[in-house]
Design an enzyme around this catalytic site. Structure first.
Site, PDB file in Angstrom:
ATOM      1  CE1 TYR A 112      -6.791  11.628 -11.441  1.00 39.16           C
ATOM      2  CE2 TYR A 112      -7.139  13.100 -13.305  1.00 39.16           C
ATOM      3  CZ  TYR A 112      -6.548  11.967 -12.759  1.00 39.16           C
ATOM      4  OH  TYR A 112      -5.728  11.180 -13.525  1.00 39.16           O
TER       5      TYR A 112
ATOM      6  NE  ARG B  33     -12.155  13.152 -14.351  1.00 42.20           N
ATOM      7  CZ  ARG B  33     -13.387  12.630 -14.350  1.00 42.20           C
ATOM      8  NH1 ARG B  33     -14.310  13.089 -13.545  1.00 42.20           N
ATOM      9  NH2 ARG B  33     -13.690  11.625 -15.156  1.00 42.20           N
TER      10      ARG B  33
ATOM     11  NE  ARG C  61     -12.099   7.783 -14.668  1.00 43.28           N
ATOM     12  CZ  ARG C  61     -10.944   7.146 -14.529  1.00 43.28           C
ATOM     13  NH1 ARG C  61     -10.703   6.488 -13.422  1.00 43.28           N
ATOM     14  NH2 ARG C  61     -10.047   7.158 -15.497  1.00 43.28           N
TER      15      ARG C  61
ATOM     16  CG  ASP D 120      -1.782   1.205   1.342  1.00 46.29           C
ATOM     17  OD1 ASP D 120      -1.661   2.107   0.501  1.00 46.29           O
ATOM     18  OD2 ASP D 120      -2.600   1.250   2.284  1.00 46.29           O
TER      19      ASP D 120
ATOM     20  CB  SER E 281      -9.586   3.067 -12.769  1.00 45.42           C
ATOM     21  OG  SER E 281      -8.764   3.874 -13.554  1.00 45.42           O
TER      22      SER E 281
ATOM     23  NE  ARG F  17     -12.372  13.788 -21.177  1.00 44.49           N
ATOM     24  CZ  ARG F  17     -12.126  13.451 -19.905  1.00 44.49           C
ATOM     25  NH1 ARG F  17     -12.814  14.027 -18.942  1.00 44.49           N
ATOM     26  NH2 ARG F  17     -11.210  12.556 -19.596  1.00 44.49           N
TER      27      ARG F  17
HETATM   28  N1  LIG Z   1      -6.575   6.113 -17.421  1.00 47.65           N
HETATM   29  C1  LIG Z   1      -6.602   7.398 -17.704  1.00 47.65           C
HETATM   30  O1  LIG Z   1      -7.409   7.869 -18.513  1.00 47.65           O
HETATM   31  C2  LIG Z   1      -5.599   8.335 -17.065  1.00 47.65           C
HETATM   32  C3  LIG Z   1      -5.451   9.627 -17.609  1.00 47.65           C
HETATM   33  C4  LIG Z   1      -4.525  10.495 -17.025  1.00 47.65           C
HETATM   34  C5  LIG Z   1      -3.783  10.091 -15.938  1.00 47.65           C
HETATM   35  N2  LIG Z   1      -3.977   8.836 -15.435  1.00 47.65           N
HETATM   36  C6  LIG Z   1      -3.189   8.465 -14.257  1.00 47.65           C
HETATM   37  O2  LIG Z   1      -2.438   7.308 -14.562  1.00 47.65           O
HETATM   38  C7  LIG Z   1      -2.237   6.537 -13.379  1.00 47.65           C
HETATM   39  C8  LIG Z   1      -2.690   5.103 -13.608  1.00 47.65           C
HETATM   40  O3  LIG Z   1      -4.074   5.092 -13.935  1.00 47.65           O
HETATM   41  P1  LIG Z   1      -4.723   3.905 -14.803  1.00 47.65           P
HETATM   42  O4  LIG Z   1      -6.111   4.405 -15.147  1.00 47.65           O
HETATM   43  O5  LIG Z   1      -3.813   3.527 -15.907  1.00 47.65           O
HETATM   44  O6  LIG Z   1      -4.766   2.656 -13.815  1.00 47.65           O
HETATM   45  P2  LIG Z   1      -5.930   2.091 -12.874  1.00 47.65           P
HETATM   46  O7  LIG Z   1      -6.529   3.248 -12.119  1.00 47.65           O
HETATM   47  O8  LIG Z   1      -6.867   1.255 -13.665  1.00 47.65           O
HETATM   48  O9  LIG Z   1      -5.087   1.182 -11.897  1.00 47.65           O
HETATM   49  C9  LIG Z   1      -4.442   1.747 -10.783  1.00 47.65           C
HETATM   50  C10 LIG Z   1      -3.759   0.655  -9.968  1.00 47.65           C
HETATM   51  O10 LIG Z   1      -3.312   1.280  -8.759  1.00 47.65           O
HETATM   52  C11 LIG Z   1      -3.460   0.355  -7.700  1.00 47.65           C
HETATM   53  N3  LIG Z   1      -3.516   1.075  -6.421  1.00 47.65           N
HETATM   54  C12 LIG Z   1      -4.534   1.813  -5.931  1.00 47.65           C
HETATM   55  N4  LIG Z   1      -4.226   2.273  -4.709  1.00 47.65           N
HETATM   56  C13 LIG Z   1      -2.960   1.828  -4.430  1.00 47.65           C
HETATM   57  C14 LIG Z   1      -2.104   1.984  -3.308  1.00 47.65           C
HETATM   58  N5  LIG Z   1      -2.477   2.674  -2.227  1.00 47.65           N
HETATM   59  N6  LIG Z   1      -0.880   1.398  -3.361  1.00 47.65           N
HETATM   60  C15 LIG Z   1      -0.481   0.676  -4.428  1.00 47.65           C
HETATM   61  N7  LIG Z   1      -1.279   0.488  -5.521  1.00 47.65           N
HETATM   62  C16 LIG Z   1      -2.502   1.069  -5.515  1.00 47.65           C
HETATM   63  C17 LIG Z   1      -4.788  -0.328  -8.029  1.00 47.65           C
HETATM   64  O11 LIG Z   1      -4.929  -1.564  -7.349  1.00 47.65           O
HETATM   65  C18 LIG Z   1      -4.698  -0.489  -9.553  1.00 47.65           C
HETATM   66  O12 LIG Z   1      -4.099  -1.729  -9.905  1.00 47.65           O
HETATM   67  C19 LIG Z   1      -3.013   7.267 -12.274  1.00 47.65           C
HETATM   68  O13 LIG Z   1      -2.144   8.106 -11.559  1.00 47.65           O
HETATM   69  C20 LIG Z   1      -4.019   8.086 -13.059  1.00 47.65           C
HETATM   70  O14 LIG Z   1      -4.473   9.203 -12.332  1.00 47.65           O
HETATM   71  C21 LIG Z   1      -4.847   7.955 -15.967  1.00 47.65           C
END
Ligand SMILES: NC(=O)c1ccc[n+]([C@@H]2O[C@H](COP(=O)([O-])OP(=O)(O)OC[C@H]3O[C@@H](n4cnc5c(N)ncnc54)[C@H](O)[C@@H]3O)[C@@H](O)[C@H]2O)c1
Length: 250
Positions: A148, A145, A189, A59, A185, A210
């Protein structure tokens, strides 16, 4: 595609069980890095059992656990901070608990890993930190957002601070700012938003609308930028918020 661009590097990647973090861990390993792939969800790490990747359930909001993991598996040449959580809503929709949760996951996790990993990088004469921010940040406001965007603006500020503080010690620190990228994720959403919009397809269309390119990004497209920033090819790049967003901010 693989060319051993990260050969000999030891990398810590958080949120490696899904989406962008998973694509980064897999691509880093293919490029020759040794990767400690961290996620809070042990089941999500099952897909990462391959040479070059050591899965670790952790974590990242727990500073002591992060310290212990870095002592056991470090030092690291590369740190990729991937943990992030999207609160959907305006500032008026976001109660204090959700506000705190957003900062705990999106910013405090990076504080924890930086404090654990930076001393080892400095001792070894350098390293590369890559923080996953977002186009929704100080770069641009997006509807619903508020929390965020505030956290991801903080990520960009932290990135620049670390870059200038540790530049003379050989540490580079950059942020990647993605547009909307396919991930578990995001799928959740879309499902949630679909309930308010009359279907998941409608929610998907709204996310795609978008994107000037007319499509969402892939985690692999983001991982390609992370490989560049981690590698010596990016040796003159620090303190930057690199945008990879399908044209949103063009
Ligand atoms: N997907 C998008 O559209 C997008 C766009 C811009 C930025 N991001 C950023 O990219 C990053 C990854 O997002 P994603 O959507 O690719 O992945 P995701 O959100 O689908 O997966 C995130 C992973 O983080 C793990 N996690 C959550 N809390 C945790 C903790 N406390 N310790 C360790 N692991 C933890 C979860 O179990 C999960 O496997 C994030 O920072 C997100 O904000 C995503």
């Amino acid at each position: 595609m693989s060319s051993e661009r990260l050969s000999g590097l030891n990398a810590l990647v958080t949120a490696a069980g899904n989406g962008i973090g998973k694509a980064v861990a897999l691509r880093f390993a293919r490029e020759g890095a040794k990767v400690v792939a961290v996620d809070i969800d042990g089941g999500a790490l099952d897909g990462l059992g391959q040479p070059g990747i050591a899965p670790l359930v952790l974590d990242a909001t727990d500073p002591e656990a992060v310290d212990a993991a870095v002592r056991a598996h470090g030092p690291f040449d590369v740190l990729v901070n991937g943990v992030g959580y999207v609160h959907h809503g305006t500032v008026l929709d976001c109660g204090p608990d959700e506000w705190r949760r957003s900062f705990a996951l999106n910013v405090d996790t990076m504080y924890n890993t930086l404090r654990a990993v930076l001393p080892g990088m400095i001792e070894r004469g350098g390293g590369s930190v890559i923080n996953i921010a977002s186009a929704a940040s100080s770069l641009k406001g997006f509807p619903n957002r508020a929390a965020y965007g505030a956290t991801k603006a903080a990520v960009i500020g932290l990135t620049k601070a670390v870059a200038v503080d540790h530049i003379s010690q050989g540490v580079r620190c950059n942020a990647i700012c993605p547009g909307t990228v396919e991930s578990p994720s995001l799928a959740a959403r879309m499902k949630e938003l679909g309930r308010q919009m009359g279907g998941e397809d409608e929610a998907r269309k709204a996310f795609v609308a978008r994107q000037p390119m007319g499509r969402l990004g892939t985690p692999e497209e983001i991982a390609a930028m992370a490989v560049y920033l981690a590698s010596p090819e990016a040796s003159f790049t620090t303190g930057q918020a690199l945008i990879i967003d399908g044209g949103i901010l063009a």
